[in-house]
Each structure stands twice: as C-alpha cells, then as structure tokens.
Design a protein around this motif. Sequence first.
Motif, PDB file in Angstrom:
ATOM      1  N   LYS A   1      10.680  16.114   5.992  1.00  9.91           N
ATOM      2  CA  LYS A   1       9.944  16.491   7.285  1.00  9.91           C
ATOM      3  C   LYS A   1      10.103  15.600   8.453  1.00  9.91           C
ATOM      4  N   PHE A   2      10.725  14.625   8.124  1.00  4.98           N
ATOM      5  CA  PHE A   2      11.169  13.650   9.356  1.00  4.98           C
ATOM      6  C   PHE A   2      12.569  13.113   9.239  1.00  4.98           C
ATOM      7  N   TYR A   3      13.457  14.070   8.812  1.00  7.90           N
ATOM      8  CA  TYR A   3      14.959  13.594   8.981  1.00  7.90           C
ATOM      9  C   TYR A   3      15.493  12.702   7.760  1.00  7.90           C
ATOM     10  N   GLY A   4      14.417  12.654   6.810  1.00  4.56           N
ATOM     11  CA  GLY A   4      15.084  12.056   5.622  1.00  4.56           C
ATOM     12  C   GLY A   4      15.391  12.996   4.512  1.00  4.56           C
ATOM     13  N   PRO A   5      15.582  12.519   3.313  1.00  5.17           N
ATOM     14  CA  PRO A   5      16.455  13.426   2.325  1.00  5.17           C
ATOM     15  C   PRO A   5      15.067  14.177   1.682  1.00  5.17           C
ATOM     16  N   LYS A   6      15.406  15.121   1.067  1.00  2.82           N
ATOM     17  CA  LYS A   6      14.438  15.930   0.335  1.00  2.82           C
ATOM     18  C   LYS A   6      14.281  15.245  -1.014  1.00  2.82           C
ATOM     19  N   GLY A   7      13.289  15.493  -1.693  1.00  2.00           N
ATOM     20  CA  GLY A   7      12.828  15.056  -3.067  1.00  2.00           C
ATOM     21  C   GLY A   7      12.370  13.683  -2.974  1.00  2.00           C
ATOM     22  N   VAL A   8      11.760  13.045  -1.949  1.00  2.00           N
ATOM     23  CA  VAL A   8      11.421  11.792  -1.876  1.00  2.00           C
ATOM     24  C   VAL A   8      10.029  11.689  -0.896  1.00  2.00           C
ATOM     25  N   GLY A   9       9.214  10.788  -1.078  1.00  2.00           N
ATOM     26  CA  GLY A   9       8.339  10.690  -0.052  1.00  2.00           C
ATOM     27  C   GLY A   9       7.224   9.472  -0.637  1.00  2.00           C
ATOM     28  N   ALA A  10       5.923   9.325  -0.173  1.00  2.00           N
ATOM     29  CA  ALA A  10       5.172   8.246  -0.574  1.00  2.00           C
ATOM     30  C   ALA A  10       3.765   8.518  -0.125  1.00  2.00           C
ATOM     31  N   LEU A  11       3.000   7.802  -1.044  1.00  2.00           N
ATOM     32  CA  LEU A  11       1.535   8.011  -0.756  1.00  2.00           C
ATOM     33  C   LEU A  11       1.060   6.525  -0.260  1.00  2.00           C
ATOM     34  N   TYR A  12       0.256   6.664   0.787  1.00  2.00           N
ATOM     35  CA  TYR A  12      -0.262   5.398   1.197  1.00  2.00           C
ATOM     36  C   TYR A  12      -1.544   5.159   0.486  1.00  2.00           C
TER      37      TYR A  12
ATOM     38  N   GLU B   1       0.814  -1.040  -0.125  1.00  2.00           N
ATOM     39  CA  GLU B   1       0.116   0.023   0.131  1.00  2.00           C
ATOM     40  C   GLU B   1       0.759   1.211   0.025  1.00  2.00           C
ATOM     41  N   VAL B   2       2.169   1.178  -0.110  1.00  2.00           N
ATOM     42  CA  VAL B   2       3.207   2.293  -0.005  1.00  2.00           C
ATOM     43  C   VAL B   2       3.580   2.480  -1.565  1.00  2.00           C
ATOM     44  N   VAL B   3       3.202   3.564  -2.043  1.00  2.21           N
ATOM     45  CA  VAL B   3       3.499   4.291  -3.454  1.00  2.21           C
ATOM     46  C   VAL B   3       4.758   5.178  -3.287  1.00  2.21           C
ATOM     47  N   TRP B   4       5.644   4.804  -3.763  1.00  5.52           N
ATOM     48  CA  TRP B   4       6.993   5.851  -3.740  1.00  5.52           C
ATOM     49  C   TRP B   4       6.532   7.081  -4.567  1.00  5.52           C
ATOM     50  N   THR B   5       6.777   8.180  -4.183  1.00  2.00           N
ATOM     51  CA  THR B   5       6.696   9.449  -4.929  1.00  2.00           C
ATOM     52  C   THR B   5       7.901  10.417  -4.498  1.00  2.00           C
ATOM     53  N   SER B   6       7.799  11.612  -5.203  1.00  2.00           N
ATOM     54  CA  SER B   6       8.733  12.508  -5.221  1.00  2.00           C
ATOM     55  C   SER B   6       8.914  13.622  -3.880  1.00  2.00           C
ATOM     56  N   GLY B   7       7.577  13.310  -3.194  1.00  8.60           N
ATOM     57  CA  GLY B   7       7.148  14.102  -1.801  1.00  8.60           C
ATOM     58  C   GLY B   7       5.783  14.209  -1.846  1.00  8.60           C
ATOM     59  N   ALA B   8       5.638  14.818  -0.639  1.00  6.19           N
ATOM     60  CA  ALA B   8       4.148  15.005  -0.490  1.00  6.19           C
ATOM     61  C   ALA B   8       3.371  15.809  -1.475  1.00  6.19           C
ATOM     62  N   THR B   9       4.102  16.757  -2.074  1.00  9.97           N
ATOM     63  CA  THR B   9       3.326  17.627  -3.053  1.00  9.97           C
ATOM     64  C   THR B   9       2.825  16.536  -4.149  1.00  9.97           C
TER      65      THR B   9
END
Length: 382
Positions: free
Chosen positions: A205-216, A68-76
Amino acid sequence: MKKPIYLDYAATTPVDPAVAAAMTECLTMDGVFANPASRSHVYGWQAEEKVEQARGEVADLLGCDPREVVWTSGATESNNLALKGVFEAQEYSGHLITSRVEHKAVIDPARWLMQRGVEVTWLEPGADGAVDVSQVRDALRQDTRLVSLMMVNNETGAINPIAEIGKMCRQQDILLHVDAAQAIGKVELDVAALQVDLLSLSGHKFYGPKGVGALYARRAIQRQLRAQMHGGGHERGLRSGTLATHQLVGLGAAAALVTAGQAQEIPRLAAQRDCLWDGIKDLPGVRRNGSATAVSAAHLNVCFGGVDGEALVLSLRELAVSTGSACTSASIEPSYVLKAMGVSDADAHSSIRFSLGRFTSDDDVARAIAHIRDVVTQLQPA
C-alpha cells in the motif's frame, strides 16, 4: 496500445524503483540472500543486519521502538494476529468494538471470534464515513477488551478520530487496534501520539512489495497477545516463520521513502485530488461520497447518479479505477461501506473510487478529467 492512467493506488501501489533495487541486492549468491536466523556464519549475520535495519526504518515511520515491530505477511495477517491474539489470551471472553465499514480483514476475524463466544458491537458510521468518538464511548463496557477501528477507510478515505479514541481507551485500560493499511503515506501518524496499542500495515500500500507487512505491538501489552503461527518462535514468539530478507528490506526501504517524503507528497496528492474533483463536480447527478475535509489525501469516492458503475468503469478505458475494495471487486453486491453510510443501493452501484499516488502527474489528472466528462456525458440518460 497506450496504458490507461493508473488511479487505483488504494488497491495496490507499484513498487518504487529504489525499493526494487534494494530488494534485488538480497536475492542471489552475490547479494545478501541468507536466512537471517543462520547465526553461525557471516551470510546469516549480514541478512540479520539487513532485516534489523529494515525494522528500524519501519519503527522510524511509526515513531516506535524497533522491538515493537512484528513482521507479518501483510495487514490481513496483522489484523488476525491482533484480534485473535488478544481474545485467545482471554480464552475468547469479553467484548470487542469495531465498525461495519472495516476492511474484511477485520470484519471476518471479528465474526470468527463471535462464533467462539466473543461479544461484538458493530458501530455504524456517519454520512461522512467516520465513526464518532461518542459512539465508541457509549459502546464501552466493563468487559471491553479491544477496540478495533481503521484509521483511513479503504473505499472512501474517511479518517477516524483515532487520537481521541486512543486517549479514551488508554485512560480506561482498553486495548486499541488500528488498521493503518490505507493511512501510511496519506496521513502522518505517530503511534505514541495516537496512543494505539496495535497497528497493522501492508507493504504494497506504500510502494513496497506484496506479501509483507508488520504489526506494531506496544511492548507493554505484548504479553497480552497469543501467536497465531507456530514453528520456531520467531519475532519474540509472536510470529513464527523464516524471514524473507528481500521482502523485509523492501518494506524498510519503502518506509524510509515515506518518512523522507511525506511532508511534500501528502499536500501534492491532496491538491491533485481536489483538482480532479473540481473538474467533474459540476456534472449532472455527480456528488462526493463522504467528507470533503476529514479524508485522506489520495482518496476520492464519487457517485455518478443514474449511471451504472460497472458500465462506467468499462467505458472509462483510459483510466484504471475501481468501484470499491479490491478484495470485494468480484461481488455484484453494492458496497457495504457505502450502504452503511446511508447511500442507496442504486447510488452505491453508481459510485467509483479514484485513488491517486506517487506517480500520478498533473497531466494525468487533466486527462482523467477530460475523459470522465466525455464518458459520463455519453452514459447519462437524456
């Protein structure tokens, strides 16, 4: 020159040293550098293993299935995939409920959807900065497809009652999307308990790198989404693009650190936030914007009545703080979040966001209090 005390963690967090070390191991020839989609050799297998380990670490943080975790470039990007993906699947018909204090990464896609025929209801927050459950209930319609509300406001730290809203939406078979970029590591969350269908997060936003995120994306509703990026069918067809192994490893490592430490870190942050407020709340004209209780552990938004916020930020040379969201910091307009809460233009201009984090020490807080008191006393009119 001594660096100022960093109190702008809501804008971005520094990468945790343990996260940076994990990422470094995935960059060069002697590390795990390959394309995770290269399944014809051992280099690709190793990279894929690292990526899936990271996916599991994010899933553990959220309390969900790794699928259920989809990789993205960030919350935007996650927010865009959630909102546009839902309504594109409905051929841009139906009704969206959101609020006027969302991040621009939700507000702008919602406006984009309006231009394509989607009807949008914009909820107004209370003076505490939160949206009430009754407001959502009253706005629901037979054709409501999606409710999109942030869990923690990026400027005030106000916490929305997502669990109650999630229960109501699930009962009526309406999708709920939550922008949780500011929530990770500041409030504990579990997607099953919250009954959310889609949830966005951003590594920086929680001590990881910029430019990466996820969509549950809850497995049961993934077919109701349309991909917004095409070119290879990665991420079960929901988000194409070569996976950046080092970025994802960093995101996973950051998630694992939050999972392991949030039970201790959240109370510590809340205590430091309260100490900061107690140290300045007696200054003339000073008041807190938003709730003192339903607020994230790391946020403190303060109005310094009669003092220009920009002048105050420039005068607080020993502190790194902001007057609002980093995404609107170049604007001379007063905060749209504070204005929606009923704060006057003058008071919105006189307001500053302090946000604390993992590397904030008690000594930092004490020094910040002394510096704020000194500067505000000098700037306030006699």
